[in-house]
Design a protein around this motif. Structure first.
Motif, PDB file in Angstrom:
ATOM      1  N   ASP C 340       0.816  -1.417   0.358  1.00  0.00           N
ATOM      2  CA  ASP C 340      -0.003   0.259  -0.127  1.00  0.00           C
ATOM      3  C   ASP C 340       0.754   1.015   0.286  1.00  0.00           C
ATOM      4  N   GLY C 342      -0.131   4.042  -0.853  1.00  0.00           N
ATOM      5  CA  GLY C 342      -1.171   4.820  -0.910  1.00  0.00           C
ATOM      6  C   GLY C 342      -0.873   5.620   0.514  1.00  0.00           C
ATOM      7  N   ALA C 343      -0.634   4.751   1.346  1.00  0.00           N
ATOM      8  CA  ALA C 343      -0.138   4.850   2.493  1.00  0.00           C
ATOM      9  C   ALA C 343       1.116   5.158   3.348  1.00  0.00           C
ATOM     10  N   HIS C 344       2.238   4.269   3.125  1.00  0.00           N
ATOM     11  CA  HIS C 344       3.258   4.312   3.292  1.00  0.00           C
ATOM     12  C   HIS C 344       4.249   5.718   2.660  1.00  0.00           C
ATOM     13  N   PHE C 345       3.920   5.418   1.205  1.00  0.00           N
ATOM     14  CA  PHE C 345       4.835   6.789   0.901  1.00  0.00           C
ATOM     15  C   PHE C 345       4.574   7.730   1.452  1.00  0.00           C
ATOM     16  N   PRO C 346       5.632   8.847   0.984  1.00  0.00           N
ATOM     17  CA  PRO C 346       5.738  10.067   1.128  1.00  0.00           C
ATOM     18  C   PRO C 346       4.367  10.579   0.399  1.00  0.00           C
ATOM     19  N   ALA C 347       3.477  12.058   0.720  1.00  0.00           N
ATOM     20  CA  ALA C 347       1.770  12.205   0.114  1.00  0.00           C
ATOM     21  C   ALA C 347       2.427  12.581  -0.931  1.00  0.00           C
ATOM     22  N   ALA C 348       3.609  12.955  -1.449  1.00  0.00           N
ATOM     23  CA  ALA C 348       3.683  13.602  -3.143  1.00  0.00           C
ATOM     24  C   ALA C 348       3.895  13.093  -4.232  1.00  0.00           C
ATOM     25  N   ALA C 349       4.730  11.325  -3.494  1.00  0.00           N
ATOM     26  CA  ALA C 349       4.543  10.567  -4.082  1.00  0.00           C
ATOM     27  C   ALA C 349       3.301   9.484  -4.037  1.00  0.00           C
ATOM     28  N   SER C 366      -7.093  -1.483   0.597  1.00  0.00           N
ATOM     29  CA  SER C 366      -5.853  -0.313   1.138  1.00  0.00           C
ATOM     30  C   SER C 366      -6.207   0.757   0.512  1.00  0.00           C
ATOM     31  N   VAL C 367      -5.090   1.953   1.045  1.00  0.00           N
ATOM     32  CA  VAL C 367      -5.746   3.135   0.119  1.00  0.00           C
ATOM     33  C   VAL C 367      -4.902   3.554  -1.464  1.00  0.00           C
TER      34      VAL C 367
END
Lengths: 544, 117, 422
Positions: C340, C342-349, C366-367
């Motif tokens: 996921d 969507g949940a675990h990356f920096p928001a901009a990525a 998942s996100v």
């Protein structure tokens, strides 16, 4: 499908053919008699003037599994410049001395090889070995299972229970879907877990009191007793040391008539030389081999250039790390084994490397019976398997050999026997050391020859003066009757088989093992065998 | 007042449990919606235990519940998750790995957003 | 029908505990024995109901979803395949085959956990061992920048802190335990010695330890907030132990200096072998992230961040790693497998994943699945699909299917996509 390879000069030593002109017919993947081949339906190849041999059989190479894959991960510098792009149904890959799995299969095809044995696998991680074997195309394969530092085996020896050891070995070969018993530095790998090693056949193994001699004798005897198709496969003690030739000769004596295969003998045939440069003791070691009829060996010929050393011999690899300063992987495996990896570059200008090179050459030339000495570079330890054509040329062409010898550091050349050895291998002898001999030593009845019933694994070469060029570019290579390489380039990706053995044993041992596992392993007994989970599809080769 | 502190993110037991419940579950929101701080830092910044704080970086801002924890002065800990990732930049220094640990953040109690910094 | 399955493997973390017992009634899992609190949810929170694939949120037949996925990938100039850590190696192999076929970039969650550890290994090597050696032999443990008490809950009892083995019959009493971290943790509370280092100073502290191992004297009294006297004490213990093991985690890989921290620790461990047997084990996280490294290495030669864009594998962390690919908007389509970002990356990525068409294979919500263009609801390896995973020490462990749900595996879906794009 029916295939006819017509009018070639056939080198099939097992069937007594040494260049006779003839036809080979293959039907449904196997060699058949001419009368059983429907010529109307056959695809035929005009092999007039060409050399026809069985597909190559490599008895000892590290091509898959934990140590090889750690070597791949460790060495991005090995892969760059050695890439292969995808093409049609052929997969992409990379790697010079430690190529990726698909590329490994393709590169062997491009040399005319069709069978390769993975030289070592610790049973705890052999599931990994089998996963990778599934991803090696164009080859039939098998895996040798390391047992020379196995706690259960050593405890049986200490308790004087050889029958229990035999049942355990048989169970372990089945559970691991292995092909043969492998020994690596018996006792020395266990002692390395204490930061130590063994130096003599009668040194003790810490915690068990058993000796390398007892381990080798016990496992050699078990291999014979179980009727395994391949003898116990031994990497002895003192590899790389100046005492290795002496302990190799002692080891041969200790085998006491049992069948055995000694691998990469070159690395174990040194004596003390002047100024910390080992000297070749090929004469003494070859004499011991010549005198022991039940013994086969492969050489592990050093190739000048890049290599990646990887063995279960942990203390050896640490020594190499300390000597070279190169990056080092060590991996101690609970209850069973260990191992290490160090990249290396062999140079003719290095006197020790030069000695190693000529030791290998001398062994090839001094061991009389080609049926007992086999072509290997202990890939990728002494060099990559892609250098086999160069080794063949060195054996067939004494002028070329002399030229390379003259490039060695003077301290390597000093007093060397090699310049006096004029022997040149014939094509028929090359067919023995790279095909018929290893197949026979492995007990693979369908491999290494072109008689009726043999697998349709065939390499067709165009003979030329430069034997390296000849063997590096086979005109046609067939795996099970299918064309997999043409003019030195892979053209197809076919699935190979994995061979294993299933010796008989007293099932009563499983109850004890179940208890033993609770204390000895961090993996459940039921999850240890590769038959659990995804499993490993193998073809059983009979014991007898 | 607002102050610049250093943030580390990481796994917690509750974050793991919440993840299985779903990232829209109350368990996950609670587990990942907090920041642990050094009590002296909290006192100096006028942040109450259980109070809301606003954390800002160049990347974004997020509101979290502050808890006193055994953190050294100047360091705050936030469980890994969707919220804290609004604060993490995408620079990986050529490795692929963002600065999930060691990112500097501005932190202030909610309501003091325009406070001096 | 009620079933009891023994020796079940938990896929939550890199411990891959394979001693669980799972009781089920039909497809409903009723009870899980021996799983930790993090692992329980893998089984107990699993929704076993078969679901249809979704295309833009609309339920469709499998053929349509596969065709849509193939269309997205065929139209893409720069596809990214990412995730893999909660999948089985059988599916990871298919994911590489797909990447090879379509010329994609493929990366695993390694790049945001132990990717820097891999870079350190490539630089200096790695003296390591299996977890059984730790249990049976280790009398000195050093946990550096990791907190198994929160991340790998059964690591302490099964393998390390309190585990009893051949040479450690008394477990905890037979070991000296150090924790090195920037903050006190559940793990540090269980240690004999806690060295609290200032954040960002691990490299200096490790270098000082190397210097002390070589018998040299630092010119300062405190390094990274730790008195040199304490470092000297640690070095003495390291040099005189029977079998030492260092465990390292995100505290080194995510902090500044990243792989240089890890390389310094690996070098220290290698150098200690002159005095005592010493190994290091990275505390790999998600179930089979280690398998992703293995599979990528055997198929491409490289452990993560691999591009097939030129037809052959190229390795470039910082370029072909997923965060960078997304942050630079270099990917124009993505296949996300069992993870996921969507949940675990920096928001901009993560935001770029909402701009490009995504194909998501996941066994649960998942996100990233919530805004997938094509969503394949899959079976969960180790719950309703069998396969293979690699433990943090690279030991392969079988994953069982403990309930039969008829859900489709990652492997099957990837196979069908490969067929459809061919």
């Amino acid at each position: 499908m029916i295939l006819g390879i017509l009018g070639g000069r056939i080198y099939d030593p097992r069937n007594g053919k040494d260049g006779e002109v003839g036809d080979i017919w293959v039907k449904d993947g196997r060699v058949v008699a001419p009368e059983d081949a429907d010529r109307e339906a056959a695809q035929t190849v005009d092999a007039a003037g060409l050399v026809v041999m069985p597909g190559g059989v490599d008895i000892h190479a590290h091509i898959v599994g934990s140590e090889v894959n750690s070597g791949r991960k460790l060495r991005p510098e090995d892969h760059r410049g050695h890439e292969r792009a995808r093409s049609g149904n052929l997969r992409a890959g990379a790697g010079g001395t430690v190529p990726s799995t698909y590329l490994t299969g393709y590169l062997y095809s491009e040399l005319g090889y069709t069978t390769v044995m993975q030289a070592s696998a610790a049973p705890l991680v052999v599931r990994h070995t089998h996963e990778e074997l599934e991803d090696v195309p164009n080859l039939d394969k098998g895996a040798f299972i390391v047992m020379g530092n196995n706690h259960f085996v050593m405890q049986c020896i200490a308790d004087k229970q050889p029958e229990k050891a035999r049942d355990y070995v048989a169970w372990l070969l089945r559970a691991s879907r292995g092909y043969a018993i492998k020994i690596v530095n018996p006792g020395g790998v266990e002692n390395w877990k204490w930061g130590k090693n063994v130096a003599e056949l009668d040194d003790g193994v810490i915690g068990y009191g058993v000796t390398p001699r007892q381990i080798v004798q016990t496992l050699a005897s078990i291999a014979d007793g179980l009727g395994l198709p391949h003898a116990v496969h031994i990497h002895g003690i003192n590899l790389g040391r100046h005492t290795s030739a002496r302990t190799t000769v002692e080891m041969i004596a200790a085998l006491d008539g049992h069948r055995a295969h000694l691998c990469h003998l070159q690395f174990l045939s040194y004596g003390a030389g002047r100024g910390h440069v080992h000297r070749s003791e090929a004469t003494a070691v070859a004499a011991a081999v010549n005198a022991s009829a039940g013994l086969t060996v492969d050489i592990g010929q050093v190739i000048f250039g890049d290599a990646t050393t990887m063995t279960c011999d942990g203390p050896l690899q640490y020594g190499l790390h300390r000597t070279t300063g190169h990056k080092w992987i060590n991996d101690d495996v609970e209850g069973e084994s260990g191992g290490g990896i160090v990249p290396i570059t062999y140079k003719p200008s290095n006197p020790i490397n030069g000695t190693m090179w000529l030791t290998g050459m001398e062994l090839f030339l001094l061991i009389d019976d080609p049926w007992r000495v086999f072509l290997s570079t202990d890939h990728p330890n002494a060099g990559p398997f892609t250098s086999y054509p160069q080794v063949i040329r060195l054996l067939m062409d004494r002028d070329y050999r002399r030229e390379m010898f003259d490039s060695l550091h003077p301290r390597a050349r000093r007093g060397a026997l090699l310049p006096e050895l004029d022997r040149e291998y014939s094509l028929g002898e090359i067919a023995v050391i790279s095909r018929a001999g290893p197949a026979r030593a492995l007990g693979l009845e369908h491999k290494g020859h072109l008689g009726v019933g043999a697998d349709g694994d065939i390499a067709v070469y165009e003979e030329c003066a430069d034997k390296e060029a000849m063997f590096a570019h086979p005109r046609y290579v067939y795996k099970g009757g299918e064309l997999v390489a043409r003019d030195g380039a892979v053209v197809a990706d076919v699935t190979g088989r994995t061979f294993s053995v299933a010796p008989e044993y007293d099932m009563g041992i499983e109850a004890e093992l179940r208890e033993y596992f609770k204390k000895a392993y961090t993996v459940s007994f039921d999850n240890y065998s590769v038959l659990a989970g995804h499993g490993a599809a193998t073809e059983i080769v009979a014991c007898g | 007042m607002s102050e610049r502190l250093t943030m580390v993110t990481g796994r917690t037991r509750k974050q793991a449990i919440g993840m299985h419940k779903g990232k829209d579950s109350p368990e996950y929101r609670e587990a990942t919606g907090l920041v642990e701080m050094n009590p002296e830092d909290m006192a100096r910044l006028n942040i109450e235990d259980g109070g809301q704080v606003l954390i800002r970086t160049a990347e974004g801002e997020v509101e979290l519940t502050a808890h006193a924890g055994s953190l050294p002065a100047g360091l705050v800990f936030v469980p890994m998750g969707t919220l804290v990732n609004r604060l993490i930049g995408t620079e990986t220094m050529g490795t692929g790995m963002p600065s999930f640990k060691g990112q500097t953040v501005d932190i202030a109690p909610v309501g003091e957003r325009e406070g001096s910094s | 029908m009620s079933t009891v399955v023994e020796h079940v493997t938990c896929t939550f973390c890199g411990c891959l505990c394979d001693d669980l017992t799972v009781e089920a009634e039909g497809t409903e899992i009723r009870k899980v024995r021996l799983a930790c609190s993090s692992g329980q949810g893998i089984f107990m929170d699993y929704d076993p109901r078969p679901r249809q694939p979704l295309v833009d949120g609309r339920e469709v037949e499998w053929e349509e979803a596969v065709a849509e996925a193939a269309a997205i990938l065929s139209a893409s100039d720069s596809p990214l395949i990412y995730g893999l850590s909660s999948s089985a190696s059988e599916a990871q192999r298919k994911a590489v085959a797909l990447a090879d076929r379509i010329g994609a970039v493929i990366d695993s969650t390694s790049s945001v956990c132990h990717g820097p550890t891999g870079l350190a290994m490539q630089a200096v090597g790695e003296p390591t061992c299996t977890l059984g050696e730790v249990r049976d032999r280790a009398d000195l443990l050093v946990f550096w920048g990791c907190n198994p008490d929160a991340s790998h809950l059964r690591h302490f009892p099964r393998f390390s802190l309190t585990a009893k083995g051949a040479l450690t019959p008394n477990g905890r009493a037979d070991r000296t335990v150090y924790v090195v971290d920037v903050r006190p943790t559940g793990s540090s509370k269980k240690a004999d010695h806690f060295l609290q280092v200032d954040i960002g100073t691990d490299f200096e502290v490790l270098t000082t330890l190397r210097l002390l191992v070589k018998g040299l004297e630092p010119s300062v009294d405190i390094v990274g907030g730790v008195p040199v006297t304490e470092l000297k004490e640690l070095v003495e213990r390291m040099k005189s132990c029977r079998y030492g093991v260092a465990f390292m985690g995100m505290g080194l890989t995510m902090a500044s200096a990243r792989q240089l921290n890890v390389a310094e620790l690996f070098t220290l461990v290698a150098e200690l072998n002159e005095f005592a047997k010493f190994s290091v084990i990275p505390m790999r996280g998600h179930g089979n992230v280690t398998g992703a490294d293995q599979v990528l290495s055997w198929t491409t030669g490289y452990p993560f961040a691999v591009s097939f864009a030129r037809g052959y594998p190229q390795f470039s962390p910082g370029e072909f790693s997923a965060v960078d690919m997304l942050a630079r908007r270099a990917a124009d389509a993505a296949v996300i497998i069992a993870s996921d970002p969507g949940a675990h990356f920096p928001a901009a990525a993560a935001a770029h994943l909402e701009r490009i068409p995504t194909i998501v294979l996941d066994h649960g919500p998942s996100v990233v699945a919530s805004h997938a263009h094509v969503l394949f609801p899959t079976a969960a390896y180790g719950v309703d699909a069998a396969g293979t995973a690699y433990r943090m020490d690279n030991v392969p462990i079988p994953l069982k299917s403990v309930i039969s749900t008829g859900r489709v595996t990652d492997e099957e879906i990837l196979d069908r996509i490969i067929e459809a794009v061919a």
